[in-house]
Scaffold this motif. Structure first.
Motif, mmCIF file in Angstrom:
data_model
loop_
_atom_site.group_PDB
_atom_site.id
_atom_site.type_symbol
_atom_site.label_atom_id
_atom_site.label_comp_id
_atom_site.label_asym_id
_atom_site.label_seq_id
_atom_site.Cartn_x
_atom_site.Cartn_y
_atom_site.Cartn_z
ATOM 1 N N TRP A 1 -5.112 -12.642 9.720
ATOM 2 C CA TRP A 1 -4.603 -11.551 8.884
ATOM 3 C C TRP A 1 -4.035 -12.051 7.555
ATOM 4 O O TRP A 1 -4.047 -11.321 6.568
ATOM 5 C CB TRP A 1 -3.623 -10.669 9.618
ATOM 6 N N THR A 2 -3.577 -13.287 7.507
ATOM 7 C CA THR A 2 -3.152 -13.835 6.226
ATOM 8 C C THR A 2 -4.349 -13.940 5.275
ATOM 9 O O THR A 2 -4.249 -13.596 4.088
ATOM 10 C CB THR A 2 -2.516 -15.222 6.424
ATOM 11 N N ASN A 3 -5.472 -14.412 5.801
ATOM 12 C CA ASN A 3 -6.691 -14.504 4.996
ATOM 13 C C ASN A 3 -7.131 -13.131 4.504
ATOM 14 O O ASN A 3 -7.489 -12.955 3.327
ATOM 15 C CB ASN A 3 -7.821 -15.134 5.812
ATOM 16 N N GLY A 4 -7.154 -12.166 5.429
ATOM 17 C CA GLY A 4 -7.612 -10.831 5.075
ATOM 18 C C GLY A 4 -6.775 -10.192 3.985
ATOM 19 O O GLY A 4 -7.295 -9.642 3.004
ATOM 20 N N VAL A 5 -5.460 -10.273 4.123
ATOM 21 C CA VAL A 5 -4.565 -9.672 3.135
ATOM 22 C C VAL A 5 -4.644 -10.421 1.806
ATOM 23 O O VAL A 5 -4.604 -9.805 0.729
ATOM 24 C CB VAL A 5 -3.127 -9.640 3.683
ATOM 25 N N ALA A 6 -4.790 -11.751 1.844
ATOM 26 C CA ALA A 6 -4.900 -12.522 0.603
ATOM 27 C C ALA A 6 -6.119 -12.101 -0.212
ATOM 28 O O ALA A 6 -6.078 -12.091 -1.446
ATOM 29 C CB ALA A 6 -4.968 -14.015 0.915
ATOM 30 N N LEU A 7 -7.210 -11.758 0.458
ATOM 31 C CA LEU A 7 -8.407 -11.296 -0.253
ATOM 32 C C LEU A 7 -8.295 -9.846 -0.689
ATOM 33 O O LEU A 7 -8.809 -9.461 -1.746
ATOM 34 C CB LEU A 7 -9.639 -11.467 0.641
ATOM 35 N N ALA A 8 -7.621 -9.020 0.118
ATOM 36 C CA ALA A 8 -7.602 -7.579 -0.144
ATOM 37 C C ALA A 8 -6.587 -7.174 -1.204
ATOM 38 O O ALA A 8 -6.801 -6.190 -1.927
ATOM 39 C CB ALA A 8 -7.332 -6.821 1.165
ATOM 40 N N LEU A 9 -5.479 -7.882 -1.302
ATOM 41 C CA LEU A 9 -4.424 -7.464 -2.232
ATOM 42 C C LEU A 9 -4.882 -7.364 -3.683
ATOM 43 O O LEU A 9 -4.595 -6.362 -4.356
ATOM 44 C CB LEU A 9 -3.219 -8.405 -2.123
ATOM 45 N N PRO A 10 -5.592 -8.371 -4.209
ATOM 46 C CA PRO A 10 -5.984 -8.251 -5.634
ATOM 47 C C PRO A 10 -6.822 -7.014 -5.925
ATOM 48 O O PRO A 10 -6.733 -6.454 -7.046
ATOM 49 C CB PRO A 10 -6.781 -9.540 -5.871
ATOM 50 N N ARG A 11 -7.619 -6.566 -4.961
ATOM 51 C CA ARG A 11 -8.458 -5.398 -5.217
ATOM 52 C C ARG A 11 -7.635 -4.131 -5.410
ATOM 53 O O ARG A 11 -8.121 -3.149 -5.986
ATOM 54 C CB ARG A 11 -9.471 -5.212 -4.071
ATOM 55 N N LEU A 12 -6.392 -4.123 -4.917
ATOM 56 C CA LEU A 12 -5.541 -2.945 -5.116
ATOM 57 C C LEU A 12 -5.149 -2.757 -6.563
ATOM 58 O O LEU A 12 -4.826 -1.641 -6.998
ATOM 59 C CB LEU A 12 -4.264 -3.075 -4.275
ATOM 60 N N PHE A 13 -5.176 -3.835 -7.329
ATOM 61 C CA PHE A 13 -4.631 -3.782 -8.689
ATOM 62 C C PHE A 13 -5.658 -4.015 -9.781
ATOM 63 O O PHE A 13 -5.364 -3.823 -10.964
ATOM 64 C CB PHE A 13 -3.509 -4.822 -8.824
ATOM 65 N N TYR A 14 -6.871 -4.463 -9.406
ATOM 66 C CA TYR A 14 -7.866 -4.785 -10.434
ATOM 67 C C TYR A 14 -9.183 -4.084 -10.140
ATOM 68 O O TYR A 14 -9.479 -3.745 -9.015
ATOM 69 C CB TYR A 14 -8.087 -6.302 -10.500
ATOM 70 N N VAL B 1 0.843 -1.210 0.000
ATOM 71 C CA VAL B 1 0.000 0.000 0.000
ATOM 72 C C VAL B 1 0.874 1.254 0.000
ATOM 73 O O VAL B 1 0.599 2.234 -0.706
ATOM 74 C CB VAL B 1 -0.947 -0.012 1.209
ATOM 75 N N GLY B 2 1.949 1.236 0.808
ATOM 76 C CA GLY B 2 2.837 2.391 0.860
ATOM 77 C C GLY B 2 3.533 2.655 -0.458
ATOM 78 O O GLY B 2 3.653 3.815 -0.892
ATOM 79 N N LEU B 3 3.999 1.615 -1.119
ATOM 80 C CA LEU B 3 4.658 1.797 -2.410
ATOM 81 C C LEU B 3 3.704 2.356 -3.448
ATOM 82 O O LEU B 3 4.065 3.245 -4.244
ATOM 83 C CB LEU B 3 5.235 0.460 -2.884
ATOM 84 N N ARG B 4 2.484 1.857 -3.474
ATOM 85 C CA ARG B 4 1.490 2.378 -4.431
ATOM 86 C C ARG B 4 1.173 3.844 -4.135
ATOM 87 O O ARG B 4 0.930 4.625 -5.060
ATOM 88 C CB ARG B 4 0.210 1.555 -4.374
ATOM 89 N N ARG B 5 1.174 4.204 -2.877
ATOM 90 C CA ARG B 5 0.881 5.591 -2.488
ATOM 91 C C ARG B 5 1.892 6.557 -3.107
ATOM 92 O O ARG B 5 1.567 7.713 -3.397
ATOM 93 C CB ARG B 5 0.902 5.697 -0.964
ATOM 94 N N TYR B 6 3.124 6.075 -3.302
ATOM 95 C CA TYR B 6 4.183 6.932 -3.841
ATOM 96 C C TYR B 6 4.558 6.537 -5.273
ATOM 97 O O TYR B 6 5.688 6.745 -5.715
ATOM 98 C CB TYR B 6 5.402 6.868 -2.922
ATOM 99 N N ASP B 7 3.595 5.938 -5.990
ATOM 100 C CA ASP B 7 3.732 5.660 -7.420
ATOM 101 C C ASP B 7 4.813 4.634 -7.743
ATOM 102 O O ASP B 7 5.431 4.692 -8.821
ATOM 103 C CB ASP B 7 4.003 6.960 -8.200
ATOM 104 N N HIS B 8 4.995 3.675 -6.848
ATOM 105 C CA HIS B 8 5.871 2.541 -7.137
ATOM 106 C C HIS B 8 5.006 1.295 -7.309
ATOM 107 O O HIS B 8 5.210 0.263 -6.675
ATOM 108 C CB HIS B 8 6.903 2.350 -6.022
ATOM 109 N N SER B 9 4.043 1.415 -8.215
ATOM 110 C CA SER B 9 3.050 0.353 -8.386
ATOM 111 C C SER B 9 3.637 -0.917 -8.982
ATOM 112 O O SER B 9 3.186 -2.024 -8.664
ATOM 113 C CB SER B 9 1.903 0.855 -9.266
ATOM 114 N N GLU B 10 4.631 -0.794 -9.836
ATOM 115 C CA GLU B 10 5.208 -1.989 -10.454
ATOM 116 C C GLU B 10 5.881 -2.873 -9.401
ATOM 117 O O GLU B 10 5.681 -4.093 -9.372
ATOM 118 C CB GLU B 10 6.216 -1.589 -11.529
ATOM 119 N N LEU B 11 6.659 -2.251 -8.514
ATOM 120 C CA LEU B 11 7.288 -3.019 -7.443
ATOM 121 C C LEU B 11 6.234 -3.556 -6.490
ATOM 122 O O LEU B 11 6.321 -4.711 -6.039
ATOM 123 C CB LEU B 11 8.288 -2.148 -6.687
ATOM 124 N N ALA B 12 5.234 -2.743 -6.182
ATOM 125 C CA ALA B 12 4.156 -3.196 -5.299
ATOM 126 C C ALA B 12 3.472 -4.432 -5.866
ATOM 127 O O ALA B 12 3.191 -5.399 -5.143
ATOM 128 C CB ALA B 12 3.138 -2.072 -5.091
#
Length: 506
Positions: free
Chosen positions: A493-506, A435-446
């Motif tokens: 928290w592993t479950n929560g992050v596994a579900l939430a991460l794809p929504r950041l990019f799609y 989330v922090g990397l995307r906030r500062y436009d490092h989306s490819e690394l994120a």
């Protein structure tokens, strides 16, 4: 609510003997047991059967001490409800969806002799040995619940935390009596931001008084604090006040009593000092990590000496959130919180940002300088928005060069045998980094980090049918390890992050 001393599984002669005698391999098991009758009666029976007139254990008069038998006869053991799946019949996502009924707990009423703190609404537990809800875990769980369409449970979590703030003045580490002397990384503002995004700002704004009260808990003693002084969770530095982790009880942790007593016996320090540092590290959530050590092992732990970059970055976020909620109704108060946030940001730069190494580090009060521990705590200023673009660019480069592994980001660069170090990776740290990397436009690394982490989650699930508490991100089979207890499954928290991460990019 009765004092913890009223519970035979938390304090007293029976408790000490049971923990030191290793009735259970995991010290946490006994403190989570439930007495089968009124606790006072169990104490009286133990005294009558096993203690002589001098108060010492008397196994000569009464026969050999069958402590395990006494405990099993007088207490109901806790259960671990989470089981593995058959990965040939379900996907990782479907398995997580099916786990919610096992991890979501109904409202908890007060039950005689049980160490769980009552909660008015539903809560979510991590799983395994963690049979109660935890403060910072709940935020990462909530991100996944929102994606799964369970915002109603997020609302319940927020209401529970408001209730805990009303009762204790802060949100305890977890909803057990033995956790009520410490908190956890302050994520309440993040839950309110999430709820606001899902339900609109009005529903979250009603909890502003609770958020302010939590902030006051962290800032207790800041007024009038002199340079070089420290009081509870505040530290006076030359250029302002920052915060540290702390615990108000300098005694062995009930849930890890044997481990703490044995540690104190190995260390040439006052026991109260070592207990306080151990407990402070537990408040951080990083229990344990070499970031708290002055030497090679936990015997050198000095967590209260540290000014942690992650804690102060999260409190910067808290100050910014309070200011934002006040914007419409009280611009003057909003300006005061923004001023506090900017002062904190400047102090983080002064004490935690290393311009030569181009990364964030904890500050050591005893050394008067930053530590040498490279850890993912350094990503939290990006997550909270406390970093400049130039700082974020440097952190991104460091993450790619030093921390990136086949399965995601490694927690630290040190192999200490502790669970919050290499080779382990943890879902909350992946989330904050991404989330922090995307906030500062490092989306490819994120996206690269997210892909590696999710691929590791899926590979381990398809082989074991489990979601893990932590993972070895450096290669091999992927199961994490180290620390005080075996690898746990579930996992909130592993479950929560596994579900939430794809929504950041799609």
């Amino acid at each position: 609510m009765p004092s913890p001393s009223a519970y035979p599984q938390l304090a007293g002669r029976l408790f000490e003997i049971a923990q030191e005698g290793r009735v259970f391999p995991d010290s946490k098991t006994f403190v989570d047991c439930v007495p089968v009758e009124e606790p006072g009666s169990i104490r009286e029976r133990f005294t009558a059967e096993y203690e002589g007139e001098d108060g010492e254990l008397d196994d000569v008069v009464d026969g050999d001490l069958d402590l395990a038998g006494f405990v099993h006869e007088n207490f109901t053991l806790p259960e671990d409800p989470v089981t593995a799946a058959d990965p040939s019949t379900t996907s990782m996502e479907w398995y997580i969806d099916g786990l919610w009924p096992h991890l979501i707990r109904d409202p908890i009423d007060r039950r005689e002799g049980e160490t769980v703190i009552p909660l008015p609404n539903r809560s979510v537990i991590p799983g395994g040995r963690f049979r109660e809800s935890y403060y910072w875990d709940s935020y990462f769980v909530a991100e996944g619940l929102a994606v799964a369409g369970r915002v109603d449970v997020v609302e319940d979590i927020v209401e529970n935390f408001a209730s805990l703030i009303d009762r204790f003045g802060f949100i305890p580490n977890g909803n057990r009596l033995y956790y009520t002397t410490r908190s956890n990384p302050p994520c309440f503002h993040l839950l309110l931001d999430l709820l606001s995004d899902e339900r609109g700002p009005g529903i979250a704004r009603q909890y502003l008084p609770h958020l302010e009260r939590e902030y006051e808990f962290w800032m207790d003693g800041a007024d009038g604090l002199e340079r070089g002084e420290a009081y509870r969770r505040v530290v006076g530095l030359e250029e302002g006040v920052l915060n540290r982790y702390w615990d108000d009880q300098p005694r062995p942790r009930p849930e890890s009593y044997r481990e703490d007593v044995e540690l104190a016996e190995r260390v040439d320090r006052e026991p109260e000092s070592i207990y306080r540092d151990v407990r402070a590290a537990c408040e951080s959530g990083w229990d344990f990590s070499s970031r708290w050590f002055d030497g090679e092992g936990i015997e050198t732990i000095h967590a209260t000496d540290r000014v942690p970059v992650d804690l102060n970055a999260l409190l910067y976020g808290t100050e910014r959130s309070i200011a934002r909620w006040y914007d419409d109704e009280d611009p003057e108060t909003a300006a005061e919180y923004r001023e506090a946030a900017e002062a904190r940001r400047a102090a983080i730069d002064r004490y935690c940002w290393d311009p030569e190494r181009e990364f964030y580090f904890d500050h050591s009060r005893s050394r008067g300088d930053r530590t040498d521990s490279w850890t993912l705590a350094g990503v939290v200023p990006l997550f909270s928005g406390a970093a400049s673009q130039e700082q974020a660019d440097a952190v991104a480069e460091t993450l790619e060069e030093r921390f990136l592994r086949p399965g995601g980001l490694v927690t630290s660069l040190r192999y200490s045998g502790e669970q919050w170090d290499a080779p382990n990776g943890w879902a909350p740290l992946q989330w904050m980094a991404i989330v922090g990397l995307r906030r500062y436009d490092h989306s490819e690394l994120a996206q690269e980090i997210a892909g590696r982490w999710l691929d590791l989650n899926r590979e381990v699930f398809e082989r074991t049918g489990r979601m893990l508490e932590k993972y070895d991100v450096t290669g091999g089979r992927g199961e994490g390890g180290g620390g005080e207890y075996p690898l746990q499954f579930g996992f909130g928290w592993t479950n929560g992050v596994a579900l939430a991460l794809p929504r950041l990019f799609y």
